[in-house]
Design an enzyme around this catalytic site. Structure first.
Site, short mmCIF file in Angstrom:
data_model
loop_
_atom_site.label_atom_id
_atom_site.label_comp_id
_atom_site.label_asym_id
_atom_site.label_seq_id
_atom_site.Cartn_x
_atom_site.Cartn_y
_atom_site.Cartn_z
N LYS A 198 -6.55 13.00 -0.23
CA LYS A 198 -5.35 13.53 -0.85
C LYS A 198 -5.04 12.71 -2.10
O LYS A 198 -4.57 11.58 -2.01
CB LYS A 198 -4.14 13.46 0.09
CG LYS A 198 -2.89 14.17 -0.49
CD LYS A 198 -1.59 13.70 0.12
CE LYS A 198 -0.99 12.55 -0.64
NZ LYS A 198 -0.51 12.93 -2.01
N GLU A 272 -4.17 -0.89 0.69
CA GLU A 272 -4.07 -1.69 -0.54
C GLU A 272 -2.75 -1.30 -1.17
O GLU A 272 -2.60 -0.22 -1.73
CB GLU A 272 -5.25 -1.40 -1.47
CG GLU A 272 -5.49 -2.49 -2.50
CD GLU A 272 -4.72 -2.30 -3.78
OE1 GLU A 272 -3.57 -2.80 -3.84
OE2 GLU A 272 -5.24 -1.68 -4.70
N CYS A 306 -1.00 -2.86 -9.81
CA CYS A 306 -0.49 -3.75 -8.76
C CYS A 306 -0.94 -5.19 -8.95
O CYS A 306 -0.39 -6.10 -8.33
CB CYS A 306 -0.88 -3.23 -7.39
SG CYS A 306 -2.63 -2.86 -7.20
N GLU A 404 8.80 -5.17 -7.32
CA GLU A 404 7.76 -4.58 -8.16
C GLU A 404 8.38 -3.54 -9.10
O GLU A 404 8.84 -2.49 -8.67
CB GLU A 404 6.69 -3.94 -7.27
CG GLU A 404 5.44 -3.55 -8.02
CD GLU A 404 4.37 -3.01 -7.09
OE1 GLU A 404 3.18 -3.23 -7.37
OE2 GLU A 404 4.72 -2.37 -6.08
#
Length: 502
Positions: A198, A272, A306, A404
């Site tokens: 997906k 991850e 990231c 973040e």
């Protein structure tokens, strides 16, 4: 310390703003199941928006649980024969995939830039890295090793087998659509598994293009794509009884949801997740080189990475000098549309909601009285552009330095001692990556061992290679992408013991 850049970065607009040049190469927008594109069962679609122009460039199927079930059924059948192939046969297919992407690289680069707003240089790097990933895994699949078989119990001989896990559900993010798909697809197929993937509903075009150009050239059913939203397609991938493992690259929230659902069937999970990479600059470091490193690694892909070098911790004795260098470096960045020139380095935020989230974080920093040395605002006009930003004198624990942001925003904090630097760096809930900048050989060996991050660079940041693992600790998830460790994640070990007297 107040440092403000008066001559800012360059902003370049597209010569043909509001139009798209990819209409002729758009992929089919059905689901790809068992080697063919098929319509979705819901009849509903999701618009795909070019974040540079804010124009809808395609609409893809809003997948359902039934669509996932059909894809998994095809994958189950295909995996039986695919899993029985030899490593050489699988390597031949992976090398073919790399060759086909190479033959179509201009199309992939154009689609990636249109769908994500990536500058040409970033899209070119993504496609090159994708090709390299498939070629590396083609070779790596033929080098798997295990514990030696032997007689470990009297009159019994043990054989150690490495087997595929079966069908793997994959969920990929919007920031590197093609490359993150490759990081999953290549080792999963190399290990003999089949896949239902997906892609992010925001950036599905290069994944759909990939299966379009592979159709009829790789075995049917080993690679299936179902487009749609996480709460439907992702949820079904996580709870489907015939999926043995779910691999996700995405946010911490997404990872938590997948892990919670997968736990009900004791399904293996590969995660991850996010990151907030500290950049620890010691007083003996080459400050110009460190500033240039943060410029490149903090603002690559508009900071939507990231592993971005987004949180600087610099020794208080050199903080002012370092920050001057950093602000000067950031002032040379070129912001703009992918087709505005080869010198464009920063594109837009991926979507309007993400654009608003980054603006909100900057507004909160201003309201908290933090010093914005350069940038700090949205760019006026069409597109979801944020100015490359450096925020200085950030106190310990400030939200903008701990959460973040995932945008072109770098914060600068100071520390007084080595011990403080390590403690502050490790206070992050994330554990994906970090970097250390020093000329001291002792520090360069000692400090990385004390940092609780899956990758630690010394005098560099965001340098990756297929031969070495990528993955995090703590809130950044578990499992490894790239390298032979990825093949370990997507295979299982079986012990067969043979009784000599039977």
């Amino acid at each position: 310390m107040t440092i403000t850049q008066t001559e800012k970065f360059t902003v370049k607009r597209s010569a043909a703003e509001g139009t798209s040049n990819v209409a002729a190469v758009l992929p089919p927008t059905g689901h790809f199941i068992n080697g063919s594109f098929v319509p979705g069962s819901s009849g509903q679609t999701i618009d795909v928006v070019d974040p540079t122009t804010e124009v809808v460039i395609a609409s893809v199927q809003a997948g359902t649980a039934d669509d996932v079930d059909a894809a998994v059924a095809a994958a189950v059948v295909a995996q039986k024969s695919w899993g029985a192939t030899t490593p050489k046969e699988r390597a031949d297919v992976l090398n073919l995939v790399a060759t086909i992407i190479e033959e179509n690289r201009a199309v992939f680069e154009a689609l990636e830039s249109a769908n994500t707003g990536k500058p040409q240089a970033v899209s070119e790097d993504d496609v090159s890295s994708t090709i390299d990933t498939f070629r590396f895994m083609a070779g790596a699949s033929r080098t798997l090793t295990s514990m030696a078989g032997g007689d470990y119990a009297t009159d019994h001989t043990s054989v150690i087998l490495r087997e595929p896990v079966g069908v793997v559900g994959v969920i990929t993010p919007w920031n590197y659509p093609l490359l993150m798909a490759a990081w999953k697809i290549a080792p999963i197929l190399a290990a003999g598994n089949s896949i239902v993937i997906k892609p992010s509903e925001q950036t599905p075009l290069t994944t759909l293009k990939l299966v379009e150009v592979l159709a009829g050239r790789i075995p049917d059913g080993i690679l299936n794509v179902v487009t749609g939203r996480g709460r439907t397609v992702g949820q079904r991938l996580s709870d489907h009884p015939d999926i043995a493992l779910v691999a996700l690259t995405g946010s911490v929230v997404s990872g938590q949801a997948v892990a919670e659902t997968a736990a009900k069937s004791v399904k293996r999970v590969h995660l991850e997740l996010g990151g907030k990479a500290p950049v620890v600059v010691f007083p003996d470091a080459d400050l110009r080189a460190a500033a240039a490193g943060v410029r490149n690694a903090g603002f690559w892909n508009a900071g939507q990475d990231c592993g971005a070098a987004c949180r600087v911790l610099v020794h208080e004795s050199v903080a002012e000098e370092f920050t001057q260098h950093l602000v000067q470096e950031v002032g040379t960045l070129v912001l703009g549309a992918p087709d505005a020139g080869d010198d464009v380095e920063i594109g837009p935020m991926i979507s309007l909601p993400h654009f608003e989230r980054v603006k909100e974080a900057l507004a909160e920093a201003r309201a908290a009285g933090l010093e914005i040395a350069i940038g700090g605002s949205a760019v006026e006009g069409t597109g979801y552009f944020i100015e490359p930003t450096v925020i200085t004198n950030v106190p310990a624990g400030a939200p903008i330095a701990t959460h973040e942001i995932f945008g072109p925003v770098v914060t600068v904090e100071t520390f007084a001692s080595t011990e403080e630097a390590v403690i502050r760096a490790n206070e992050s809930p994330y554990g994906l990556s970090a970097s250390v900048w020093t000329r001291d050989s002792s520090l360069s060996l000692r400090i990385p061992k004390q940092l609780d991050f899956g990758t630690v660079w010394v005098n560099a940041h965001l340098v990756l290679a297929c031969e070495v693992p990528w993955g995090g600790f703590k809130g950044s998830g578990y499992g490894r992408d790239l390298s032979l460790y990825a093949l370990d994640d997507y295979s299982r070990t079986k012990h067969v013991m043979i009784n000599h007297g039977a």
